[in-house]
Design a protein around this motif. Structure first.
Motif, PDB file in Angstrom:
ATOM      1  N   HIS B  71       0.950  -1.041   0.142  1.00 54.18           N
ATOM      2  CA  HIS B  71      -0.058  -0.072  -0.038  1.00 54.18           C
ATOM      3  C   HIS B  71       0.862   1.177  -0.024  1.00 54.18           C
ATOM      4  CE1 HIS B  71      -4.249  -1.941   1.585  1.00 54.18           C
ATOM      5  NE2 HIS B  71      -3.752  -2.337   0.495  1.00 54.18           N
ATOM      6  N   ILE B  72       1.836   1.247   0.853  1.00 57.38           N
ATOM      7  CA  ILE B  72       2.851   2.460   0.971  1.00 57.38           C
ATOM      8  C   ILE B  72       3.343   2.756  -0.439  1.00 57.38           C
ATOM      9  CG2 ILE B  72       4.797   3.301   2.053  1.00 57.38           C
ATOM     10  CD1 ILE B  72       4.179   1.807   4.489  1.00 57.38           C
ATOM     11  N   GLU B  73       3.954   1.408  -1.266  1.00 59.28           N
ATOM     12  CA  GLU B  73       4.956   1.735  -2.369  1.00 59.28           C
ATOM     13  C   GLU B  73       3.517   2.161  -3.327  1.00 59.28           C
ATOM     14  OE1 GLU B  73       7.150  -1.724  -3.363  1.00 59.28           O
ATOM     15  OE2 GLU B  73       8.385  -1.206  -1.606  1.00 59.28           O
ATOM     16  N   ARG B  74       2.505   1.657  -3.406  1.00 62.89           N
ATOM     17  CA  ARG B  74       1.396   2.221  -4.315  1.00 62.89           C
ATOM     18  C   ARG B  74       1.322   3.649  -4.216  1.00 62.89           C
ATOM     19  NH1 ARG B  74      -4.610   1.274  -4.982  1.00 62.89           N
ATOM     20  NH2 ARG B  74      -4.943   1.780  -7.063  1.00 62.89           N
ATOM     21  N   HIS B  75       1.366   3.997  -2.748  1.00 64.16           N
ATOM     22  CA  HIS B  75       0.827   5.375  -2.541  1.00 64.16           C
ATOM     23  C   HIS B  75       2.093   6.366  -2.990  1.00 64.16           C
ATOM     24  CE1 HIS B  75      -0.346   8.807  -0.166  1.00 64.16           C
ATOM     25  NE2 HIS B  75       1.002   9.152   0.316  1.00 64.16           N
ATOM     26  N   VAL B  76       3.067   5.697  -3.131  1.00 65.53           N
ATOM     27  CA  VAL B  76       4.571   6.498  -3.269  1.00 65.53           C
ATOM     28  C   VAL B  76       4.222   6.805  -4.910  1.00 65.53           C
ATOM     29  CG1 VAL B  76       6.796   6.638  -3.689  1.00 65.53           C
ATOM     30  CG2 VAL B  76       5.898   6.039  -1.415  1.00 65.53           C
ATOM     31  N   ARG B  98      -7.213  14.613  -6.698  1.00 70.21           N
ATOM     32  CA  ARG B  98      -7.696  13.375  -5.653  1.00 70.21           C
ATOM     33  C   ARG B  98      -6.597  12.347  -6.165  1.00 70.21           C
ATOM     34  NH1 ARG B  98     -10.805  13.682  -1.517  1.00 70.21           N
ATOM     35  NH2 ARG B  98     -11.449  11.338  -1.813  1.00 70.21           N
ATOM     36  N   THR B  99      -6.515  11.432  -5.261  1.00 71.66           N
ATOM     37  CA  THR B  99      -5.911  10.434  -5.342  1.00 71.66           C
ATOM     38  C   THR B  99      -6.486   8.916  -4.899  1.00 71.66           C
ATOM     39  OG1 THR B  99      -3.970   9.116  -4.514  1.00 71.66           O
ATOM     40  CG2 THR B  99      -4.759  10.374  -2.825  1.00 71.66           C
ATOM     41  N   GLU B 100      -6.047   7.971  -5.648  1.00 77.86           N
ATOM     42  CA  GLU B 100      -6.803   6.358  -5.238  1.00 77.86           C
ATOM     43  C   GLU B 100      -5.987   5.843  -4.240  1.00 77.86           C
ATOM     44  OE1 GLU B 100      -9.643   5.742  -6.830  1.00 77.86           O
ATOM     45  OE2 GLU B 100      -9.743   7.930  -7.574  1.00 77.86           O
TER      46      GLU B 100
END
Lengths: 156, 105
Positions: B71-76, B98-100
């Motif tokens: 999740h963190i890497e996807r967020h980055v 907005r971000t997904e």
């Protein structure tokens, strides 16, 4: 030695690029191996020839510390610009995602070459500045987006 | 008569002085301590002044570390893509698009 470079040698003639390439030392990192650690002394610049390097920052998660991927470097891309910019300490950790080959350009050799060929020094420094500037702009934007979210959460 | 009044007044004076001295020597009666009511915490008062909000947030059920890291890497990645998009066409709208990202939503 003909290696495609996406940033470091832009604007140089073939002869000038070849002279820079002649300063490099080949480095091979096995899969999972660490090229450099966060905070380590930076005395060289790297160019990825083959493979992939992950640039990570440590994040405290629960009881432990995990490396969080920030950026990937692919063939033709430069990393380790802290080798040219004071205080010469790496600000990220670099780890090979797979077996990776790089060229390492020692700072002392580069600076000596730049002194002898100022036009080349200017071009390479400009290319490095472009890499640094892009990183700065990206992180400035990330910071602004994070601040915006914090304001919305706390003060909406 | 005059002598009688003089003796009487002198007696009163002596008795008054004796009374004052006796009162001074007598042990003082301890006053009952005033019991201060216990200070109760007001409901909206923070229990730990320096505690951050993060510490007081009700803990969410823990997800596996590998999932959290992904999740963190996807967020980055999503945030960097958003930043890149902003840098291509800088505007207030693209800056705060907005971000997904699962970390934010």
């Amino acid at each position: 030695m003909s290696i495609e470079t996406k940033d470091l040698l832009l604007g140089l003639s073939e002869v000038e690029a070849a002279r820079i390439m002649a300063l490099a030392v080949p480095v091979r990192i096995p899969s999972g191996g660490v090229l450099f650690q966060l905070g380590a002394e930076a005395d060289r610049l790297f160019l990825v020839v083959r493979g992939r390097i992950d640039l990570t920052l440590p994040m405290r998660i629960r009881e432990g510390e995990e490396d969080v991927l920030l950026e990937e470097k692919h063939p033709g891309e430069t990393l380790g610009w802290s080798g040219l910019i004071p205080p010469h300490r790496f600000t990220l950790k670099a780890k090979a995602q797979m077996e990776t080959e790089l060229l390492a350009f020692p700072r002392a050799a580069l600076l000596a070459h730049f002194d002898a060929h100022p036009a080349v020094g200017l071009a390479v420094t400009r290319n490095v500045a472009t890499v640094i500037g892009h990183r700065l702009q990206i992180f400035q934007t990330l910071w602004a987006r994070e601040m915006q979210r914090m304001v919305e959460q706390r003060y909406a | 008569m005059f002598m009688f009044l003089t003796i009487l007044l002198a007696s009163f004076a002596v008795m008054a002085v004796c009374g004052i001295m006796v009162a001074g020597l007598a042990p003082h009666e301890e006053k009952a301590p005033v019991v201060q009511p216990e200070r109760t915490l007001v409901a909206d008062e923070p229990t730990h002044f320096f505690a951050s909000d993060a510490e007081t947030v009700t803990p969410r059920p823990q997800i596996p570390l590998e999932v959290l890291l992904s999740h963190i890497e996807r967020h980055v990645r999503l945030e960097q893509a958003a930043a890149q998009s902003f840098l291509s066409v800088p505007s207030a709208g693209s800056l705060h698009s907005r971000t997904e990202s699962p970390l934010v939503n």
